[in-house]
Motif scaffolding. Structure first.
Motif, short mmCIF file in Angstrom:
data_model
loop_
_atom_site.label_atom_id
_atom_site.label_comp_id
_atom_site.label_asym_id
_atom_site.label_seq_id
_atom_site.Cartn_x
_atom_site.Cartn_y
_atom_site.Cartn_z
N LEU B 47 -19.26 -10.81 27.62
CA LEU B 47 -18.08 -10.40 26.86
C LEU B 47 -17.53 -9.07 27.37
CD1 LEU B 47 -19.08 -11.31 23.19
CD2 LEU B 47 -17.58 -12.56 24.73
N SER B 48 -18.45 -8.14 27.67
CA SER B 48 -17.99 -6.82 28.09
C SER B 48 -17.62 -6.78 29.56
CB SER B 48 -19.07 -5.78 27.80
OG SER B 48 -20.21 -6.08 28.56
N GLY B 49 -17.97 -7.85 30.30
CA GLY B 49 -17.58 -7.91 31.70
C GLY B 49 -18.61 -7.34 32.65
N ILE B 50 -19.69 -6.76 32.11
CA ILE B 50 -20.73 -6.20 32.98
C ILE B 50 -21.30 -7.31 33.88
CG2 ILE B 50 -22.91 -4.93 33.00
CD1 ILE B 50 -20.90 -3.27 31.66
N MET B 51 -21.27 -8.53 33.36
CA MET B 51 -21.78 -9.67 34.12
C MET B 51 -21.07 -9.81 35.46
SD MET B 51 -24.15 -11.29 33.08
CE MET B 51 -25.24 -12.43 33.67
N GLU B 52 -19.75 -9.58 35.46
CA GLU B 52 -18.99 -9.66 36.71
C GLU B 52 -19.55 -8.68 37.73
OE1 GLU B 52 -16.51 -11.60 37.49
OE2 GLU B 52 -16.26 -12.59 35.55
N ASP B 53 -19.91 -7.51 37.23
CA ASP B 53 -20.44 -6.47 38.10
C ASP B 53 -21.80 -6.85 38.64
OD1 ASP B 53 -19.95 -3.80 39.10
OD2 ASP B 53 -21.73 -3.26 37.94
N GLN B 90 -9.09 -1.83 27.27
CA GLN B 90 -8.44 -2.66 26.25
C GLN B 90 -9.09 -2.51 24.88
OE1 GLN B 90 -6.63 -6.13 26.90
NE2 GLN B 90 -5.72 -5.24 28.71
N GLY B 91 -10.33 -2.02 24.87
CA GLY B 91 -10.96 -1.78 23.58
C GLY B 91 -12.26 -2.50 23.33
N ILE B 92 -12.80 -3.19 24.34
CA ILE B 92 -14.12 -3.81 24.16
C ILE B 92 -15.16 -2.87 24.74
CG2 ILE B 92 -15.57 -5.80 24.66
CD1 ILE B 92 -13.15 -7.46 25.06
N VAL B 93 -15.94 -2.23 23.90
CA VAL B 93 -16.89 -1.24 24.39
C VAL B 93 -18.30 -1.69 24.04
CG1 VAL B 93 -17.64 1.14 24.26
CG2 VAL B 93 -15.22 0.61 24.21
N LEU B 94 -19.16 -1.68 25.07
CA LEU B 94 -20.54 -2.13 24.89
C LEU B 94 -21.45 -0.93 24.70
CD1 LEU B 94 -22.76 -4.43 25.18
CD2 LEU B 94 -22.86 -3.77 27.56
N CYS B 95 -22.32 -1.05 23.70
CA CYS B 95 -23.40 -0.07 23.55
C CYS B 95 -24.66 -0.80 23.99
CB CYS B 95 -23.48 0.36 22.09
SG CYS B 95 -24.89 1.37 21.73
N PRO B 96 -25.13 -0.56 25.22
CA PRO B 96 -26.08 -1.48 25.84
C PRO B 96 -27.48 -1.45 25.22
CG PRO B 96 -25.65 0.37 27.28
CD PRO B 96 -24.77 0.55 26.10
N GLU B 97 -28.21 -2.52 25.54
CA GLU B 97 -29.59 -2.62 25.10
C GLU B 97 -30.41 -1.49 25.70
OE1 GLU B 97 -31.20 -6.28 26.40
OE2 GLU B 97 -32.97 -6.16 25.16
N ALA B 161 -20.32 5.25 22.53
CA ALA B 161 -19.45 4.08 22.56
C ALA B 161 -18.19 4.32 21.72
CB ALA B 161 -20.20 2.85 22.06
N LEU B 162 -18.37 5.01 20.59
CA LEU B 162 -17.22 5.29 19.73
C LEU B 162 -16.20 6.19 20.41
CD1 LEU B 162 -18.56 5.98 16.13
CD2 LEU B 162 -17.18 4.07 16.94
N MET B 163 -16.71 7.10 21.25
CA MET B 163 -15.83 8.05 21.91
C MET B 163 -14.80 7.34 22.81
SD MET B 163 -16.55 11.15 21.06
CE MET B 163 -15.86 12.17 22.35
N ALA B 164 -15.15 6.12 23.25
CA ALA B 164 -14.23 5.39 24.13
C ALA B 164 -13.11 4.72 23.35
CB ALA B 164 -15.00 4.36 24.96
N GLN B 165 -12.99 5.02 22.09
CA GLN B 165 -11.94 4.48 21.21
C GLN B 165 -11.92 2.96 21.21
OE1 GLN B 165 -10.41 6.93 19.55
NE2 GLN B 165 -11.61 8.32 20.78
N PRO B 166 -13.05 2.34 20.79
CA PRO B 166 -13.09 0.88 20.83
C PRO B 166 -12.27 0.23 19.70
CG PRO B 166 -15.09 1.74 19.85
CD PRO B 166 -14.29 2.92 20.24
#
Lengths: 337, 248
Positions: B47-53, B90-97, B161-166
């Motif tokens: 969902l967050s796109g990290i998978m693409e990376d 765009q506003g999808i921010v991940l707070c990772p495991e 994560a909040l700082m990124a304005q999700p």
């Protein structure tokens, strides 16, 4: 759900599974599948001197083997012990000077001076490197890089060991065939020996040190002891290369501490495929002749060299051997999802 | 707000996500529950796109071949082709495991790094807000991230994560390895964030009970497939789900 989507599937070949997991060596096919790659390497290496057109290229083969020994020791340290060593020049220099002293000053024939230089060189290298073994990170690389630079200047400044002239009058091998085959057999011996070693119990511990040294410590083993052992083996291989080199050149000088000996094995490992042990040997077989061919271009060859390396890192960072192994063991096909 | 359908992720030939459909509406807290290896983290990465990376790096190093398929729509727009950085914009921010805080930076620096996408006034306002919902961080402003306790690190990770304005906050196992008291603080904080900032939250957990009071809707993942979904009460009425994920 769109059923037209396709994805490429990667599967092990049937013959690989049969020979790998079940050891069902029931026919020539399976036997051939396992032994053919190894045979090609062994026979190919042994046939190389016969195929070379002249003295000059035969000498290149010997140099290839010296670099291959260094690359083996680099790959072993970097990918099985987790120590990035820039000390190729250090090992070559120490081994080379030891052998030169044994031979020129004490008159010990090469047959004995080379093994003696290997062992004593490995001891000295290990002792000098022990202080930086407990550290993780770049420290080992820095220290191994600094020693050869320092030693070369010390010899130059204090004029010991022949100073800038070097030690002359060292015995050579009895003829060029002996010289080539000694180098080739040593490479094959250490290649297959190291492959064995990393799969023994000691090899497993050493690899565990790379993965997680704290877990190894918690299992009641001394990390530094195993690291020192691995450094001893790797520096021994490097010193052996150096010892052979001085008998080939019949001369030992401060150019033994040249940076080439540190850099080229790393480049060969990158190209050949790191962590495979065969890859670095293959890399040397490609790189050293190329650098000889480019000798006509003078310093420009460094440019070709650098471009080649960058291309490899960017487009094939896995290395030739890993790529080849995958193609040999696996096949690919498109499947519908 | 976010709707993913037909989401499939293969690690080489292993199917990690099988035709998963999840959605998260505005101002909603959605739970994703599943055991280890159910595909929760893979879902979050997809969902967050990290998978693409990850896919790109594996392909360069000749490692596993990762295949991602399906459709992800965020606020009516297809974001499947977007890079992770653009998705964050765009506003999808991940707070990772496992929190992944910057362990050599101080708490304040961590928050400032998180606020890279925000304007100066937004960052200032959000930082005050973070210290307001997690007052424990106030005393630790100068402390290096690596020396915080697990709970404090998790607070910091959520704050960052909040700082990124999700607009949508993805929390991947925020309660991992924390004491019940700390879990309660974080859960309360998450609810406050949703109520006050109108941020949609998607939270994954293995053990659903501590999260349950705040979720509006939940999905159950099993072996990479979304086998159940429903409101809190719907899930609680299923005896198998109750025993497996809620421990009641």
């Amino acid at each position: 759900m769109d059923t037209q989507q396709q994805r490429k599937e990667r599967l092990d070949r049937g013959i690989k599974v049969r020979t790998d997991g079940l050891y069902a060596l029931m026919g020539w096919q399976e036997l051939g599948y396992l032994t053919l790659p190894r045979l090609i390497l062994i026979v190919g290496m042994l046939a190389l001197p016969l195929l070379m057109p002249g003295m000059y290229w035969q000498r290149v083969i010997t140099i290839v083997c010296i670099y291959a020994l260094l690359a083996l020791s680099f790959d072993f340290l970097a990918h099985f012990v987790g120590l990035v060593s820039l000390g190729g020049a250090f090992f070559i220099g120490v081994g080379g000077y030891f052998s030169a002293i044994f031979n020129a000053s004490f008159g010990i024939p090469p047959l004995f001076s080379i093994p003696m230089a290997t062992v004593s060189g490995a001891i000295v290298c290990t002792l000098l490197l022990i202080p930086c073994l407990p550290l993780r990170g770049v420290y080992f690389a820095i220290v191994t890089l600094m020693y050869p630079l320092a030693l070369a200047r010390v010899i130059e400044a204090t004029d010991i060991l022949g100073g800038t002239d070097g030690i002359m009058g060292i015995d050579s091998f009895s003829n060029s065939w002996v010289e080539q085959y000694v180098a080739i057999v040593l490479v094959l011996l250490f290649l297959f020996g190291l492959r064995r070693l990393v799969n023994t119990d000691i090899g497993l511990v050493v690899r565990a040190v790379k993965d997680n040294d704290q877990a190894v410590r918690a299992s009641g083993m001394s990390v530094n002891f195993y690291k020192a052992g691995a450094v001893f083996i790797a520096s021994g291989i490097g010193c052996l290369g150096g010892a052979c080199l001085v008998h080939i050149y019949m001369w030992a000088g401060i150019s033994l501490f040249a940076l080439d000996f540190s850099i080229l094995p790393i480049a060969a490992t990158v190209i050949g495929g790191s962590g495979t042990l065969v890859g670095p040997v293959l890399g040397c077989l490609i790189l050293v002749p190329i650098s000889e061919l480019l000798r006509d271009f003078g310093t420009l060859r460094i440019v070709f060299y650098a471009i080649l390396l960058v291309c490899f890192v960017v487009f094939r960072s896995e290395g030739l051997m890993v790529y080849g192994e995958r193609k040999y063991h696996q096949f690919e096909r498109w499947v519908k999802v | 707000m976010l709707e993913a359908s037909g989401l499939m992720v293969f690690y080489e030939n292993m199917l990690a996500l099988n035709n998963v459909r999840v959605r998260c509406d505005d101002n909603q807290i959605v739970g994703v529950f599943g055991a280890n290896s159910a595909g929760k983290s893979t879902l979050m990465y997809a969902l967050s796109g990290i998978m693409e990376d990850i896919k790109k790096k594996e392909a360069m190093a000749g490692g596993e071949r990762i295949t991602i398929m399906g459709e992800i729509r965020f606020m009516g727009q297809d974001i499947m082709a977007l890079k992770p950085s653009l998705r964050a914009k765009q506003g999808i921010v991940l707070c990772p495991e496992r929190r992944r805080i910057f362990s050599e930076s101080s708490v304040l620096e961590n928050l400032r790094i998180g606020g890279y996408l925000a304007t100066t006034s937004q960052a200032k306002e959000t930082m005050e807000y973070v210290f307001q919902i997690f007052p424990a961080l106030v005393k630790l402003k100068k402390r290096t991230g690596g020396f915080l306790s697990g709970g404090e690190q998790q607070m910091l990770a959520i704050g960052r994560a909040l700082m990124a304005q999700p607009k949508l906050l993805l929390l991947d196992e925020p309660l991992l390895g924390l004491s019940p008291l700390m879990q309660a603080i974080l859960i309360r904080g998450t609810k406050v964030i949703r109520d006050q900032r109108k941020i949609a939250v998607m939270v994954t957990e293995q053990y659903a009970r501590p999260v349950l009071p705040i979720v509006d809707y939940a999905f159950i993942l099993e072996n990479g497939a979304a086998v159940m979904e429903g409101t809190r009460d719907e899930l609680l009425s299923n005896p198998d789900i109750r025993s497996a994920y809620f421990g009641v």
